[in-house]
Scaffold this motif. Structure first.
Motif, PDB file in Angstrom:
ATOM      1  N   TYR A 187       0.904  16.671  -6.590  1.00  0.00           N
ATOM      2  CA  TYR A 187       1.280  15.229  -7.051  1.00  0.00           C
ATOM      3  C   TYR A 187       2.594  15.799  -7.204  1.00  0.00           C
ATOM      4  O   TYR A 187       3.738  14.293  -6.534  1.00  0.00           O
ATOM      5  CB  TYR A 187       0.442  15.445  -8.507  1.00  0.00           C
ATOM      6  CG  TYR A 187       1.115  14.069  -9.111  1.00  0.00           C
ATOM      7  CD1 TYR A 187       0.879  12.865  -9.032  1.00  0.00           C
ATOM      8  CD2 TYR A 187       1.552  13.189 -10.376  1.00  0.00           C
ATOM      9  CE1 TYR A 187       0.483  11.429  -8.749  1.00  0.00           C
ATOM     10  CE2 TYR A 187       1.484  11.941 -11.037  1.00  0.00           C
ATOM     11  CZ  TYR A 187       1.301  10.917 -10.182  1.00  0.00           C
ATOM     12  OH  TYR A 187       1.748  10.165 -10.471  1.00  0.00           O
ATOM     13  N   ASP A 188       4.087  16.618  -7.580  1.00  0.00           N
ATOM     14  CA  ASP A 188       5.391  16.149  -7.256  1.00  0.00           C
ATOM     15  C   ASP A 188       5.606  16.089  -6.093  1.00  0.00           C
ATOM     16  O   ASP A 188       6.744  15.973  -5.669  1.00  0.00           O
ATOM     17  CB  ASP A 188       5.689  18.329  -8.165  1.00  0.00           C
ATOM     18  CG  ASP A 188       7.045  18.019  -8.492  1.00  0.00           C
ATOM     19  OD1 ASP A 188       7.305  17.098  -9.344  1.00  0.00           O
ATOM     20  OD2 ASP A 188       7.488  18.981  -7.629  1.00  0.00           O
ATOM     21  N   GLN A 217       5.163  13.464  -4.732  1.00  0.00           N
ATOM     22  CA  GLN A 217       6.191  12.172  -5.439  1.00  0.00           C
ATOM     23  C   GLN A 217       7.239  12.552  -4.754  1.00  0.00           C
ATOM     24  O   GLN A 217       8.728  12.285  -4.496  1.00  0.00           O
ATOM     25  CB  GLN A 217       6.158  12.500  -6.858  1.00  0.00           C
ATOM     26  CG  GLN A 217       5.280  11.598  -7.554  1.00  0.00           C
ATOM     27  CD  GLN A 217       4.664  10.631  -8.346  1.00  0.00           C
ATOM     28  OE1 GLN A 217       5.815  10.200  -7.354  1.00  0.00           O
ATOM     29  NE2 GLN A 217       4.051  10.067  -8.760  1.00  0.00           N
ATOM     30  N   GLU A 274       2.638   7.762   0.143  1.00  0.00           N
ATOM     31  CA  GLU A 274       2.060   6.722  -0.805  1.00  0.00           C
ATOM     32  C   GLU A 274       1.083   6.828  -1.236  1.00  0.00           C
ATOM     33  O   GLU A 274       0.243   7.005  -3.017  1.00  0.00           O
ATOM     34  CB  GLU A 274       3.235   5.238  -0.240  1.00  0.00           C
ATOM     35  CG  GLU A 274       4.142   5.326  -0.814  1.00  0.00           C
ATOM     36  CD  GLU A 274       5.114   4.551   0.237  1.00  0.00           C
ATOM     37  OE1 GLU A 274       6.361   4.309  -0.260  1.00  0.00           O
ATOM     38  OE2 GLU A 274       4.551   3.270   0.840  1.00  0.00           O
ATOM     39  N   VAL A 320      -0.139   9.590  -3.120  1.00  0.00           N
ATOM     40  CA  VAL A 320       0.128   9.438  -4.201  1.00  0.00           C
ATOM     41  C   VAL A 320      -0.706   9.548  -5.396  1.00  0.00           C
ATOM     42  O   VAL A 320      -1.998   9.835  -6.342  1.00  0.00           O
ATOM     43  CB  VAL A 320       1.371   9.550  -4.773  1.00  0.00           C
ATOM     44  CG1 VAL A 320       1.557   8.840  -6.653  1.00  0.00           C
ATOM     45  CG2 VAL A 320       2.481   9.775  -3.976  1.00  0.00           C
ATOM     46  N   ARG A 373       3.603  16.081 -13.652  1.00  0.00           N
ATOM     47  CA  ARG A 373       4.114  16.271 -12.423  1.00  0.00           C
ATOM     48  C   ARG A 373       3.990  18.418 -13.315  1.00  0.00           C
ATOM     49  O   ARG A 373       5.102  18.526 -13.946  1.00  0.00           O
ATOM     50  CB  ARG A 373       5.072  16.308 -11.694  1.00  0.00           C
ATOM     51  CG  ARG A 373       4.671  14.990 -11.131  1.00  0.00           C
ATOM     52  CD  ARG A 373       6.082  14.071 -10.765  1.00  0.00           C
ATOM     53  NE  ARG A 373       7.134  14.573 -10.167  1.00  0.00           N
ATOM     54  CZ  ARG A 373       8.549  13.846  -9.413  1.00  0.00           C
ATOM     55  NH1 ARG A 373       8.317  12.411 -10.326  1.00  0.00           N
ATOM     56  NH2 ARG A 373       8.558  14.462  -8.620  1.00  0.00           N
TER      57      ARG A 373
END
Length: 170
Positions: free
Chosen positions: A24-25, A28, A58, A61, A77
């Motif tokens: 997730y981090d 991003q 995107e 995410v 994150r």
């Protein structure tokens, strides 16, 4: 090794959640980095591939947010030091001077390092999800793994058919 000493993994689920937070981090960070790659690319085909992958990222995410929902965990994150390093190397390319086609080849090299890291991460997370019996989660992670693999293939195609060819004649 020191980083693992600060975490506690009592269950496979603990490891799985940590892996998803790391991804997730990473995603991003990529949503912020890819626009700079679009801007730096000279090849219209490469620029288009980066733009397309930004939209996919995107979506990835959002897909990870769905994974968090399915595992009843708040989207959070975990700093992805590996992605930070890969993006730092990519920044070196963005700050480089030289022949535009060679810079494009360098952008592809940097982007493919990122794709390969992501493929390893998503493959691991998908396998852990399967082991934990989280089939719907595993399917979502597999979708992203497929997209990352396709992005890597597209970059290889662009490199082999145009960018590297142009860079070799510079």
């Amino acid at each position: 090794m020191g980083l693992l000493l600060t975490k506690k993994f009592d269950t496979l689920n603990d490891l799985f959640v940590d892996q998803v937070k790391d991804l997730y981090d990473a995603e991003q960070r990529l949503t912020k980095a890819i626009p700079h790659m679009v801007e730096a690319a000279q090849s219209p085909e490469l620029k288009s591939a980066f733009e397309h992958h930004l939209k996919e990222t995107e979506g990835q995410v959002k897909r990870l947010e769905k994974v968090f929902e399915l595992i009843d965990t708040k989207p959070d994150r975990e700093t992805c030091d590996a992605m930070k390093g890969l993006l730092s190397e990519g920044d070196e390319v963005l700050d480089s001077d030289g022949d535009p086609s060679v810079i494009d080849a360098a952008l592809i090299a940097a982007a493919q390092r990122v794709e390969h890291y992501e493929m390893a991460g998503y493959g691991t997370a998908r396998t852990l999800a399967r082991q934990l019996g989280l089939e719907q989660v595993a399917e979502l992670l597999q979708q992203t793994l497929n997209e990352e693999s396709a992005a890597d293939d597209k970059l290889t195609h662009i490199a082999e058919t145009s960018v590297n060819v142009a860079a070799a004649t510079s």
